[in-house]
Enzyme design. Structure first.
Site, PDB file in Angstrom:
ATOM      1  N   SER A   1       2.895   2.174  -2.298  1.00 24.96           N
ATOM      2  CA  SER A   1       4.180   1.968  -2.978  1.00 24.96           C
ATOM      3  C   SER A   1       4.226   2.661  -4.337  1.00 24.96           C
ATOM      4  CB  SER A   1       4.451   0.468  -3.158  1.00 24.96           C
ATOM      5  OG  SER A   1       3.468  -0.121  -3.991  1.00 24.96           O
TER       6      SER A   1
ATOM      7  N   SER B   1      -1.989  -7.358  -4.284  1.00 25.22           N
ATOM      8  CA  SER B   1      -1.758  -8.768  -4.692  1.00 25.22           C
ATOM      9  C   SER B   1      -0.496  -9.335  -4.028  1.00 25.22           C
ATOM     10  CB  SER B   1      -1.707  -8.905  -6.216  1.00 25.22           C
ATOM     11  OG  SER B   1      -0.863  -7.943  -6.831  1.00 25.22           O
TER      12      SER B   1
ATOM     13  N   SER C   1       0.859  -1.190   0.000  1.00 27.74           N
ATOM     14  CA  SER C   1       0.000   0.000   0.000  1.00 27.74           C
ATOM     15  C   SER C   1       0.897   1.243   0.000  1.00 27.74           C
ATOM     16  CB  SER C   1      -0.874  -0.034   1.268  1.00 27.74           C
ATOM     17  OG  SER C   1      -1.748   1.067   1.298  1.00 27.74           O
TER      18      SER C   1
END
Lengths: 205, 205
Positions: free
Chosen positions: B40, B110, B38
């Site tokens: 990134s 993911s 999150s």
């Protein structure tokens, strides 16, 4: 678009607009939802329209059993709940395709009015054109054609819950396009659909 | 194409080829699968690439929480099985988009290698290019950015199962593209990705 004036760097935090993609493709993304009995001519009309569109430089894509059943919906069976979820997912994917600018053609029996109306509603909410194409080919014609021998099996009781035999087909109350394939060739059926798209401004005139 | 010689009627029983659609769009359909923690930089890089591509006349579309979570995957929660199904469905939809010729960018954390490998495999089987873009931004940077205050909540124990805090992020072993957003602007990140697409012949040189 966000621009950091000190560094002249630009970046984006959100999607490209639908209009921008439509302008690029010179068409409006839309979903053409073919519905009708088995062997009523849905797939052939949809594929023929897809071929004509792509040959004319327009981006079109058919969603059908071939590319959905063994992929996205491979974990669904034939229970009432699974049939409903099958149509819901196809509707959501069609909406995404149409949002991306693609003229999206779906070819599924989709016998229940309620399920089709759910799909229509999610398109309406998103502001994406939804065109129901009712292949109103009489069951006598479909049964006579019976390319996969499915009606024969259903009549013999070897297939249960077959639409039109022992499971209902709920005809659309107000489809945008209605075609009876008995007296209409696939090429004519595709032509009727494409004329409709031109009249709606989805395709250039 | 089937042609009835007696009547000069043509129709089609199958899909337009992928090559025909790629030729029309002057690009190859492909999936760019952004993965990373999150904050990134996945979404910003994907959206920036989408904007640059569409401005250059190429068809690109981002699949992200915005257009997936409240639609196709609205009936999924956060159990292990649901997280796996979430990624599987997104992978199947990305494959369909790429098959249709679209440069498809997905922006989801993911975190599990197994789930991403399932998606890669289904692209490989279909012969559709799959490009894993690993946003390898250190958690310190992500946590410092924390635009939605999620890391703060996770550290306070208000969010459970947060990737990087109390749930693992499994880094790709061999991503096609790796970017650390600490020292890379979104525009540069998009540039790196587009260069890769040109080298692969997915975009014209």
């Amino acid at each position: 678009m966000t621009q950091d004036k000190a560094t002249n760097i630009t970046w984006h935090e959100g999607h490209v607009t639908r209009d921008a993609r439509n302008a690029l493709l010179k068409q409006k993304g839309a979903t053409l939802w073919f519905t009708g009995l088995s062997a009523s001519g849905k797939s052939t009309a949809a594929f023929t329209a897809e071929h004509i569109l792509v040959a004319a430089g327009r981006l079109a894509y058919v969603l059908d059993g071939d590319n959905i059943r063994h992929g996205l919906n491979k974990n669904l069976g034939f229970s009432a709940a699974d049939r409903e979820e099958n149509i819901r997912r196809i509707g959501e994917v069609a909406k995404l395709f149409a949002d991306a600018g693609v003229i999206t053609l779906t070819a599924f029996i989709s016998p229940y009015r309620k399920d089709r109306d759910v799909v229509r509603e999610l398109h309406v909410k998103a502001g994406v054109p939804f065109i129901e194409v009712f292949m109103n080919t009489p069951i006598e014609t479909c049964e006579q054609r019976d390319p996969k021998g499915l009606y024969k099996k259903a009549r013999a009781g070897e297939l249960k819950g077959f639409t039109g035999i022992d499971d209902p087909y709920e005809a659309p109350a107000s489809a945008e396009v209605t075609i009876d394939a008995t007296a209409t060739t696939p090429e004519q059926a595709a032509g009727i659909v494409l004329d409709y798209l031109r009249k709606q401004g989805i395709l250039p005139a």
